[in-house]
Structures are given as C-alpha cells and as structure tokens.
Design a protein around this motif. Structure first.
Motif, PDB file in Angstrom:
ATOM      1  N   VAL A  13     -11.068 -11.049   1.264  1.00 20.59           N
ATOM      2  CA  VAL A  13     -12.400 -11.482   0.527  1.00 20.59           C
ATOM      3  C   VAL A  13     -13.104 -11.232   0.398  1.00 20.59           C
ATOM      4  O   VAL A  13     -14.180 -11.082   1.635  1.00 20.59           O
ATOM      5  N   VAL A  14     -14.081 -11.346  -0.876  1.00 24.81           N
ATOM      6  CA  VAL A  14     -15.373 -10.911  -0.683  1.00 24.81           C
ATOM      7  C   VAL A  14     -16.102 -12.289  -2.409  1.00 24.81           C
ATOM      8  O   VAL A  14     -15.399 -12.729  -3.253  1.00 24.81           O
TER       9      VAL A  14
ATOM     10  N   VAL B 287     -15.591 -14.870  -6.785  1.00 22.13           N
ATOM     11  CA  VAL B 287     -14.166 -14.833  -5.929  1.00 22.13           C
ATOM     12  C   VAL B 287     -13.927 -13.931  -6.148  1.00 22.13           C
ATOM     13  O   VAL B 287     -13.522 -13.559  -7.114  1.00 22.13           O
ATOM     14  N   GLU B 288     -13.740 -12.317  -5.078  1.00 20.53           N
ATOM     15  CA  GLU B 288     -12.854 -11.472  -5.934  1.00 20.53           C
ATOM     16  C   GLU B 288     -11.217 -11.723  -4.641  1.00 20.53           C
ATOM     17  O   GLU B 288     -12.202 -11.460  -3.303  1.00 20.53           O
ATOM     18  N   LEU B 289     -10.336 -11.505  -4.776  1.00 17.32           N
ATOM     19  CA  LEU B 289      -9.950 -11.070  -3.289  1.00 17.32           C
ATOM     20  C   LEU B 289      -8.398 -10.195  -3.924  1.00 17.32           C
ATOM     21  O   LEU B 289      -8.161 -10.043  -5.090  1.00 17.32           O
ATOM     22  N   GLY B 290      -8.031  -9.886  -2.795  1.00 18.45           N
ATOM     23  CA  GLY B 290      -7.514  -8.492  -3.043  1.00 18.45           C
ATOM     24  C   GLY B 290      -6.049  -7.676  -2.036  1.00 18.45           C
ATOM     25  O   GLY B 290      -6.793  -8.523  -0.613  1.00 18.45           O
ATOM     26  N   GLY B 291      -5.456  -7.377  -2.027  1.00 19.85           N
ATOM     27  CA  GLY B 291      -4.628  -6.561  -1.049  1.00 19.85           C
ATOM     28  C   GLY B 291      -3.614  -7.090  -0.839  1.00 19.85           C
ATOM     29  O   GLY B 291      -2.497  -8.001  -1.647  1.00 19.85           O
ATOM     30  N   THR B 292      -2.535  -7.388   0.390  1.00 23.40           N
ATOM     31  CA  THR B 292      -1.587  -8.184   0.254  1.00 23.40           C
ATOM     32  C   THR B 292      -1.839  -9.507   0.872  1.00 23.40           C
ATOM     33  O   THR B 292      -2.855 -10.197   0.848  1.00 23.40           O
TER      34      THR B 292
ATOM     35  N   VAL C  47      -9.255 -13.523 -13.658  1.00 20.20           N
ATOM     36  CA  VAL C  47      -7.520 -13.143 -13.889  1.00 20.20           C
ATOM     37  C   VAL C  47      -7.162 -12.652 -12.295  1.00 20.20           C
ATOM     38  O   VAL C  47      -7.418 -12.980 -11.401  1.00 20.20           O
ATOM     39  N   MET C  48      -5.803 -12.843 -12.625  1.00 23.81           N
ATOM     40  CA  MET C  48      -4.950 -13.040 -11.418  1.00 23.81           C
ATOM     41  C   MET C  48      -4.242 -11.708 -11.374  1.00 23.81           C
ATOM     42  O   MET C  48      -3.065 -11.762 -13.064  1.00 23.81           O
ATOM     43  N   ALA C  49      -3.912 -10.748 -10.510  1.00 24.90           N
ATOM     44  CA  ALA C  49      -2.489 -10.139 -10.760  1.00 24.90           C
ATOM     45  C   ALA C  49      -1.399  -9.990  -9.412  1.00 24.90           C
ATOM     46  O   ALA C  49      -2.186 -10.319  -8.360  1.00 24.90           O
ATOM     47  N   TRP C  50      -0.285 -10.238  -9.868  1.00 24.25           N
ATOM     48  CA  TRP C  50      -0.017 -10.067  -8.492  1.00 24.25           C
ATOM     49  C   TRP C  50       1.504  -8.753  -8.203  1.00 24.25           C
ATOM     50  O   TRP C  50       2.572  -9.245  -9.470  1.00 24.25           O
TER      51      TRP C  50
ATOM     52  N   VAL D 233      -7.778 -11.381  -7.103  1.00 23.45           N
ATOM     53  CA  VAL D 233      -7.881 -12.635  -8.102  1.00 23.45           C
ATOM     54  C   VAL D 233      -9.742 -12.353  -8.653  1.00 23.45           C
ATOM     55  O   VAL D 233      -9.676 -11.919  -7.180  1.00 23.45           O
ATOM     56  N   HIS D 234      -9.646 -12.207  -9.372  1.00 22.24           N
ATOM     57  CA  HIS D 234     -11.372 -11.748 -10.106  1.00 22.24           C
ATOM     58  C   HIS D 234     -11.545 -13.382 -10.631  1.00 22.24           C
ATOM     59  O   HIS D 234     -10.887 -13.939 -11.755  1.00 22.24           O
ATOM     60  N   ALA D 235     -12.908 -14.147 -10.100  1.00 23.02           N
ATOM     61  CA  ALA D 235     -12.983 -15.432 -10.140  1.00 23.02           C
ATOM     62  C   ALA D 235     -14.856 -14.831 -10.895  1.00 23.02           C
ATOM     63  O   ALA D 235     -15.273 -14.990  -9.951  1.00 23.02           O
ATOM     64  N   ASP D 236     -15.376 -16.115 -11.819  1.00 21.77           N
ATOM     65  CA  ASP D 236     -16.309 -16.321 -12.117  1.00 21.77           C
ATOM     66  C   ASP D 236     -16.377 -18.387 -11.930  1.00 21.77           C
ATOM     67  O   ASP D 236     -16.114 -18.883 -12.290  1.00 21.77           O
TER      68      ASP D 236
END
Length: 167
Positions: A127-128, A116-121, A79-82, A91-94
């Motif tokens: 990124v994790v 993988v997880e992305l977050g922030g501006t 899933v992704m949200a902006w 972004v959360h991705a398996d």
C-alpha cells in the motif's frame, strides 16, 4: 447472453435512506459480464455517500474500469483489477477534497487530497499513499498544512510527513 437489472432501496441505523441500482449484461459460459452499479445513501456522520462503478468480470479476473465514491464532501476515483489465478489485486485511487471534519467526527477540519495505490496478493498487500492537506484546523493553535507519504509492504510501514508550519 443475459441481462439483469437490480434496484434496492431502504434505510438502516445511521443511514437515512439508501438506494442501489445495478445492471449485469453478458454471457455465463464462458463467463464474460459487463456490470454497472450506482447508489446513494445519506449517512449521519459522512452526509451524502454515492457510488458509481463500471466494470467487467470474466473467468479469471474482475475489473472496475472506473469507480467514483463521493463522501465527506469529496471524491475517491479510480480503477481496480483482481486476478483470480495470481490472487492479485491492483487498485489506483485519486482522492479529491475529502472533508476531515466529517471523517474525524469534527475533531479536525480541512480537506485532504492525494492518491492511494494497493498491489499484491490478498495475503500480502503493498500500500502506497501520498496525501496532502493544505490547511488543517484542530492539530495546533493555528491551521497547519500537512503532507503524508506512507508505504506499507508486508509488516513494514514507512511514513514520512512534512508541514511548512510545523517542520
């Protein structure tokens, strides 16, 4: 209310064939759209690459409520949200069974899975990653297992790896 459907087909260098099919439904004022898209391409190194996405767009944000990218024999689903106001991205991705042979032009073989997880501006992403490959050929004489956790925050990268075979 509006409704549109788009279909694109063709080919490019390193792509034997591709097609995209998209649909947009909803209102322009105020902006409230539901979008879906899917497509496939055959890429010379990766093989079949397919995309399916469903989401929504409004005046302040865009969301991929579900996406599935198929490549290198595996899948990336998430899933992704902006958020436009905060200029924020989530972004959360398996990852499931991506073929290392296709991703590394044959230098390695095996499959990788994880998240993988992305977050922030957009200017400062956090990124994790948490990735696992139970059997990789091409690193050492024998196949090895490898787990990799990485965290990128600003300009700071922290990586931890572990292998039962290599220590």
């Amino acid at each position: 209310d509006m409704q549109s459907t788009y279909i694109v087909e063709g080919g490019m260098p390193r792509l034997e064939m591709f097609w995209l099919d998209g649909s947009v439904e909803g209102a322009l004022a105020p902006l409230d759209l539901r979008v879906t898209g899917q497509g496939e391409a055959t890429q010379t190194d990766l093989g079949l690459v397919a995309l399916h996405v469903a989401g929504r767009i409004d005046t302040a944000s865009a969301h991929a409520d579900a996406f599935d990218v198929q490549l290198a024999g595996g899948h990336i689903r998430g899933v992704m949200a902006w958020d436009q106001v905060a200029n924020g991205l989530q972004v959360h991705a398996d990852i499931d069974s991506l073929g290392l042979g296709q991703l590394t032009a044959g230098q390695l073989s095996g499959a990788v899975a994880g998240r993988v997880e992305l977050g922030g501006t957009l200017d400062s992403l956090d990124v994790v990653t948490d990735l696992h490959a139970p059997s990789i050929a091409g690193i050492a004489v024998d196949d090895v297992d490898l787990s990799l956790q990485a965290h990128l925050q600003g300009n700071q990268l922290t990586v931890q790896s572990h292998s039962d075979h290599m220590g």
